[in-house]
Enzyme design. Structure first.
Site, PDB file in Angstrom:
ATOM      1  N   GLU A 206      36.562 -22.978  -3.510  1.00 39.15           N
ATOM      2  CA  GLU A 206      35.790 -21.818  -3.950  1.00 39.15           C
ATOM      3  C   GLU A 206      34.828 -21.357  -2.863  1.00 39.15           C
ATOM      4  O   GLU A 206      34.470 -22.131  -1.968  1.00 39.15           O
ATOM      5  CB  GLU A 206      34.935 -22.190  -5.171  1.00 39.15           C
TER       6      GLU A 206
ATOM      7  N   GLY B  27      29.906 -19.026  -5.266  1.00 38.69           N
ATOM      8  CA  GLY B  27      30.518 -18.932  -6.590  1.00 38.69           C
ATOM      9  C   GLY B  27      31.227 -20.211  -6.985  1.00 38.69           C
ATOM     10  O   GLY B  27      32.442 -20.232  -7.169  1.00 38.69           O
TER      11      GLY B  27
ATOM     12  N   SER C 205      39.417  -7.135  -9.249  1.00 41.47           N
ATOM     13  CA  SER C 205      38.692  -6.632  -8.081  1.00 41.47           C
ATOM     14  C   SER C 205      39.642  -6.094  -7.021  1.00 41.47           C
ATOM     15  O   SER C 205      39.218  -5.495  -6.050  1.00 41.47           O
ATOM     16  CB  SER C 205      37.832  -7.742  -7.473  1.00 41.47           C
TER      17      SER C 205
ATOM     18  N   ASP D  67      31.416 -21.975  -9.670  1.00 48.06           N
ATOM     19  CA  ASP D  67      31.469 -22.241 -11.116  1.00 48.06           C
ATOM     20  C   ASP D  67      32.541 -23.263 -11.470  1.00 48.06           C
ATOM     21  O   ASP D  67      32.367 -24.085 -12.371  1.00 48.06           O
ATOM     22  CB  ASP D  67      31.716 -20.937 -11.884  1.00 48.06           C
TER      23      ASP D  67
ATOM     24  N   GLY E 297      39.591 -17.524 -10.633  1.00 47.27           N
ATOM     25  CA  GLY E 297      39.673 -17.788 -12.069  1.00 47.27           C
ATOM     26  C   GLY E 297      40.571 -18.950 -12.432  1.00 47.27           C
ATOM     27  O   GLY E 297      40.570 -19.414 -13.561  1.00 47.27           O
TER      28      GLY E 297
ATOM     29  N   SER F  38      46.350 -17.002   0.228  1.00 41.54           N
ATOM     30  CA  SER F  38      46.654 -16.250  -0.988  1.00 41.54           C
ATOM     31  C   SER F  38      46.840 -14.748  -0.801  1.00 41.54           C
ATOM     32  O   SER F  38      47.449 -14.101  -1.649  1.00 41.54           O
ATOM     33  CB  SER F  38      45.581 -16.511  -2.043  1.00 41.54           C
TER      34      SER F  38
ATOM     35  N   LYS G  39      49.487 -12.560  -6.161  1.00 40.15           N
ATOM     36  CA  LYS G  39      49.304 -12.011  -7.500  1.00 40.15           C
ATOM     37  C   LYS G  39      50.542 -11.280  -8.024  1.00 40.15           C
ATOM     38  O   LYS G  39      50.730 -11.152  -9.240  1.00 40.15           O
ATOM     39  CB  LYS G  39      48.111 -11.054  -7.518  1.00 40.15           C
TER      40      LYS G  39
END
Length: 323
Positions: free
Chosen positions: A207, A211, A81, A213, A183, A308, A56
């Site tokens: 994922e 979750g 988060s 999605d 995301g 990650s 990140k």
């Protein structure tokens, strides 16, 4: 509504130049045990060794460094988060910018402490009852700060794409590339880099099972929103993909698969025992899909895996490994 102008690999190249000498060029590690287990050559891009412990930082620093002097004076604001929170806090500190972070009440204590340690001001919310984006927008209206969301932002996506860029430039052409998916910032940025540098590479997003999605969205062809999932992979507990990330993923990704929390724990144990590394549950998503054979790999395939992040609460981490 008009479609957004999507970032390109040229944006990733520009981000790479911007973060050079500030972000770490993280190591790519291999394991003969992992190779033997899956019958392929696996290259782990270790973003757990990145500054603040996760990929990140790349996107956060790239985004803040592009702000005008007036925007920097106004400060930055985000919601996260944990890892994007730390990334924005550290990048802002390095660039002399104030940062406010909207974090869930149940964010890992280590991530909150690190965010505050980097100078970020933390505002909490209940992730199961409140919309973090709405909380952030209300703060933005009060303060005038520049909102830098955790994934749905051109400069964030471009910055995240530099990890895959480094990986492919170091090891050469890949047959497969797998990244964690929350995301979609990391996956969409990786798709841009893989498309330019290793065009035959099949790219998968991974994922948490609770979750999925992104998987649902890919199958349906439009963004699917779910309730905030409860999973060990807190960094991927996002209820929907972004307006920028989804079009890139939809256009370019090979597939999106899921792994269970139990598979994440097994993968954390593998890294601790075999490679002497701390990798957080979210950071293990892509590796779990490879090591637990969720994705079928042909013999001898060259496989890139992005780890990650490595930011864990040590007490919780110890319990998971001992369980």
């Amino acid at each position: 509504m008009s479609s957004p102008v999507l970032p390109t690999y040229a944006d990733v190249e520009a981000a790479a130049a911007r973060i050079a000498g500030v972000a770490h060029c993280t190591p790519v590690l291999t394991s003969s045990t992992a190779d033997a287990l899956v019958g392929a050559r696996v290259f782990f891009k270790c973003e757990n060794f990145q500054r603040m412990g996760a990929f990140k930082f790349r996107g956060g620093y790239n985004a803040i460094s592009k702000l005008t002097p007036a925007q920097k004076q106004a400060g930055v604001l985000t919601f996260s988060s944990g890892n994007h929170a730390q990334a924005i806090a550290l990048a802002a500190k390095l660039l002399g910018v104030s940062a406010t972070i909207v974090m869930p009440l149940d964010a890992p204590a280590a991530k909150r402490a690190a965010t505050e340690g980097y100078g970020g001001k933390v505002v909490t919310y209940d992730r199961y009852k409140e919309d973090r984006a709405a909380v952030a927008r209300a703060l933005q209206e009060k303060t005038g700060a520049v909102l830098i969301p955790p994934y749905d932002h051109d400069d964030v996506i471009a910055g995240q794409g530099t990890a895959a860029k480094e990986l492919i430039e170091e090891v050469g052409q890949l047959d497969y590339l797998l990244t964690p998916l929350g995301g979609g910032g990391l996956l969409s940025g990786s798709l841009l880099s893989a498309g330019a540098l290793s065009p035959a590479c099949k790219v998968y997003g991974v994922e948490p099972e609770a979750g999925n999605d992104g998987q649902q969205s890919l199958r349906k062809g439009e963004v699917v929103r779910i309730d905030t999932p409860k999973t060990l992979a807190d960094g991927a507990a996002t209820p929907y993909l972004g307006d920028i990330t989804f079009p890139i993923i939809k256009q370019r990704v090979t597939d999106i698969v899921t792994v269970s929390d139990a598979q994440l724990v097994q993968t954390m144990k593998f890294f601790a025992e075999r490679m002497k590394m701390v990798v957080e549950p979210t950071g293990c998503l892509a590796a779990a899909a490879v090591l637990q054979k969720v994705v079928s790999l042909p013999a001898g395939a060259r496989v890139g895996v992005v780890l990650s992040g490595g930011n864990v609460d040590l007490a919780a981490y110890g319990k998971l490994l001992a369980g």
